[in-house]
Design an enzyme around this catalytic site. Structure first.
Site, PDB file in Angstrom:
ATOM      1  N   SER A  87       0.925  -1.109   0.027  1.00  0.00           N
ATOM      2  CA  SER A  87      -0.046  -0.019   0.150  1.00  0.00           C
ATOM      3  C   SER A  87       0.892   1.384   0.072  1.00  0.00           C
ATOM      4  O   SER A  87       1.702   1.456  -1.142  1.00  0.00           O
ATOM      5  CB  SER A  87      -0.933  -0.119   1.070  1.00  0.00           C
ATOM      6  N   HIS A 191      -8.665   0.921   0.103  1.00  0.00           N
ATOM      7  CA  HIS A 191      -8.906  -0.071  -1.163  1.00  0.00           C
ATOM      8  C   HIS A 191      -9.972  -0.809  -1.655  1.00  0.00           C
ATOM      9  O   HIS A 191     -10.314  -1.888  -1.585  1.00  0.00           O
ATOM     10  CB  HIS A 191      -7.646  -1.215  -0.835  1.00  0.00           C
TER      11      HIS A 191
END
Length: 733
Positions: A87, A191
């Site tokens: 990430s 996400h």
């Protein structure tokens, strides 16, 4: 070989970076000046308890990760072979690989953190002890349609993200089943589609920076593959809403020979890497039929198996056939080619009555190159009965009717993303047609439909953000319409086209690609999946089953064919274009007679130009009546179906009149085969491919040799189970 990896949010701890700040005071001061606060104070003291707030966490982790890499490189004297980050950590990896400088990276993560912090209303849950497929199955079984796997961290840990209320409900659902989970302390559903507004604004931010290509491979979260040249900005924009495929990332690195993972800026990833490494060392479980193909495809259509039966012409793919497949967790398409809207409507009602409102099924939608109004009439039926999936066949362009079907099913999701209520599975055999289906609808068609009030402004806007089809069936040499493509040539080329289109349009939802044509044995099914197919589609093997709505006479003939017993003939619905269909050759004259008619059409300009002997032969053996009488039947049919303009045009153009008369033979030959008319068997037109011949040889001597023992769902399971065994045999040492 060595890979350097960087953790993301969750790795932050009070006191991190102390030695790094002391070692690199200038860079630390530059970071503080750019951020407007002391990065040292935030990380070491956190007096205002801001370190766990997203807008502060992300810059802090980036600075610590970048400084940790600088020290590592100085101490080790070189680059890693690969970089990756989880990430936010992907920004550290890209900086380490030279895609952008320290200040650019810091500006990007500061803005990213601000936007993601603002996108509230969501939550996240970590589920331990289960892998991605198991968690996805739980979400589907529990009806958690607004949730998705956000982080596939290891074979033993996944993170689910989405709407906060649904996350709360998921916690109770997991608790009741005795599963291990923990609610994460985050400000939003990272996400997931809830980050769509943040993604859109961040994309504009990225446009103001000149980002380079990494000089050392960086494995992207969203693809688990190295960044392509020129793709940095697009990939970073997509990363906000797409799942972090960390398990696949680690597996990729292991597969290319990485033996050592160095984690910089934290310690949380090392355990995840070891879990994946341990699972990779363990013997792979034998593949099972329900695990073949794409999980995305199965989830999208509510299937147990990535197996599809195409919609065979004139209702041969009957309501009974479609319903039997749906009850078995497979997907069948109702055959509608050559049927009128009333017959199509009757078939849809039968399927819906058998499967209920949520059962998996689709309806074949075949292009009508002569009569656009006929396409519109079919779409009216589809919309009236809430049909959510169609199989688009023989389309060479995106027609208004097809675009209307696709776009009227679009609505805006909770994060502003397009939600597709109407889906199209496109059958294609040419790259240019595949590209059209993988692109959004043509602007000109959307503008026209918007101008006449068919679409709302929102539907037209959302349609420009999705492809015409999320499911592309690559049709190699097959029964019925075919371009004679070779699957080992066609599918890899189409997969590469999909990669380029996906990189260009950056769709939020992936495009799945299946293979049809020649699928008649377990080995063929296994080969399709090895080539990269997300699903397989069968056709010819289903025509010789109890459920197929063709005559017993035809089934008797088909049950005895081998791989060499087919031939090519002109397609009646695309006669003038010279398109081909693959048909039964054994025991019939149709292929040679069909080709003879097309040769005559090519050579002569009118029926009156035909030699008397040839005309007499056609009237005696092909049509069994005078050609003038055939034309009278054609004219009556055109008037009855409201196509007086086409009739008038044919009266003025002898060549077109000849084509319409010759087409009559194709309709006649198909009809008598369906009916099993005993008096003219040599003129039967039966669409089939050599896959049925290979299937017949495979089941010879088994209970499935007689067609009366063949059921469409059992054939699907035979092929899939056999393919799984085939693949398992090859995986054994």
């Amino acid at each position: 070989m060595k890979a350097v990896i960087f953790p993301g949010q969750g790795a932050q701890v009070k006191g991190m970076g102390r030695e790094l700040f002391d070692a690199y005071p200038e860079q630390t001061e530059r970071a503080s000046d750019l951020l407007g606060y002391s990065i040292r104070e935030l990380c070491l003291e956190d007096p205002r308890r801001e370190l766990n707030r997203t807008e502060f966490t992300q810059p802090a982790l980036f600075v610590v990760g970048a400084l940790a890499h600088r020290r590592w490189r100085e101490e080790n004297g070189g680059e890693a072979a690969f970089y990756a980050g989880h990430s936010l950590g992907e920004y550290c990896a890209l900086h380490a690989a030279g895609a952008f400088g320290f200040e650019t990276g810091l500006r990007l993560v500061r803005r990213r953190g601000e936007l993601m912090a603002r996108a509230g209303g969501g939550g996240m849950i970590a589920v331990t002890g289960l892998g991605r497929d198991q968690v996805t199955q739980l979400l589907r079984e529990g009806g958690f349609t607004t949730l998705a796997v956000a982080n596939d961290n290891s074979p033993e840990q996944c993170v689910v993200s989405g709407d906060a209320e649904a996350i709360d409900e998921l916690g109770r659902y997991l608790q009741a089943r005795g599963l291990r989970w923990v609610r994460l302390r985050v400000s939003g559903g990272f996400h997931s589609a809830l980050m769509r507004p943040a993604q859109q604004e961040f994309r504009r931010c990225l446009d103001s920076f000149d980002l380079g290509t990494p000089r050392v491979p960086v494995i992207a979260n969203s693809t688990a593959r190295p960044y392509a040249a020129g793709a940095t900005a697009g990939m970073l924009a997509d990363q906000i809403v797409q799942s972090v495929r960390w398990t696949e990332t680690v597996r990729y690195l292991l597969d290319v020979g990485v033996t050592e993972f160095v984690e910089l800026g934290g310690t949380v990833l090392t355990k995840l890497v070891e879990q994946t490494r341990a699972a990779s060392r363990a013997p792979s479980p034998a593949p099972r039929a329900q695990h073949l193909g794409s999980a995305v495809f199965r989830e999208r259509h509510g299937l147990r198996y990535a197996y599809v039966a195409g919609g065979m012409y004139r209702g041969i793919a009957s309501p009974e056939l479609v319903a039997r497949l749906g009850r078995a967790g497979m997907l069948g398409f109702l055959g509608t080619g050559g049927l009128d809207p009333v017959e199509i409507e009757r078939g849809i009602k039968e399927v819906q009555a058998a499967l209920g409102p949520d059962g998996p099924y689709g309806v074949n939608f075949i292009a009508d190159h002569d009569d656009p109004a006929a396409e519109e009439a079919v779409v009216d039926v589809l919309l009236r009965h809430g049909v959510r999936l169609v199989e688009a066949s023989a389309f060479i362009r995106m027609t208004p009717a097809l675009v209307r079907y696709r776009a009227t099913g679009l609505r805006r999701g909770p994060g502003g993303e397009p939600v597709c209520g109407h889906r199209i599975m496109a059958k294609v055999s040419r790259p240019e047609v595949a590209a059209a289906f993988m692109a959004p609808p043509p602007d000109a068609v959307l503008d026209r439909l918007r101008a006449d009030g068919t679409l709302t402004a929102e539907q037209a806007e959302l349609a420009r953000r999705v492809p015409m089809s999320h499911d592309i069936t690559v049709e190699a040499d097959s029964g019925g319409h075919t371009d004679g493509g070779i699957p080992t040539v066609l599918l890899p080329a189409m997969l590469e086209l999909r990669r380029r289109v996906t990189a260009e349009h950056r769709y939020a939802e992936p495009i799945c690609m299946g293979l049809a044509g020649g699928i008649g044995t377990p080995a063929a099914v296994a080969a399709a999946f090895v080539l990269g197919a997300d699903y397989v589609l069968t056709g010819s093997v289903n025509q010789c089953t109890v459920e197929a709505a063709t005559s017993d006479t035809v089934k008797d003939m088909l049950a005895g064919i081998d791989v060499q017993d087919t031939d090519y003939a002109p397609a009646g619905d695309m006669f003038e274009l010279g398109s081909k269909v693959q048909v039964l050759r054994k025991g019939v004259f149709f292929p040679s007679r069909g080709n003879k008619l097309h040769a005559l059409y090519t050579h002569y300009d009118s029926l009156d130009d035909l030699p008397a002997k040839t005309r007499a032969q056609l009237e005696r053996t092909y049509f069994r009546k005078p050609l003038d009488e055939v034309w009278a039947e054609v004219a009556r049919h055109l008037r009855a179906t409201g196509r007086a303009e086409l009739l008038a045009q044919a009266e003025r153009q002898p060549k077109q009149k000849m084509a319409l008369v010759f087409r009559r033979y194709f309709g006649y030959s198909a009809r008598i085969a369906l009916e099993g008319s005993p008096g003219d068997k040599v003129n039967y037109q039966v669409h089939t491919g050599p896959a049925l011949g290979s299937f017949n040889q495979w089941v010879r001597g088994t209970p499935h040799e007689p067609w009366r023992r063949r059921h469409v769902d059992e054939i699907g399971l035979l092929l899939l189970d056999g393919a799984a065994e085939h693949l398992a045999a090859f995986s054994r040492p």
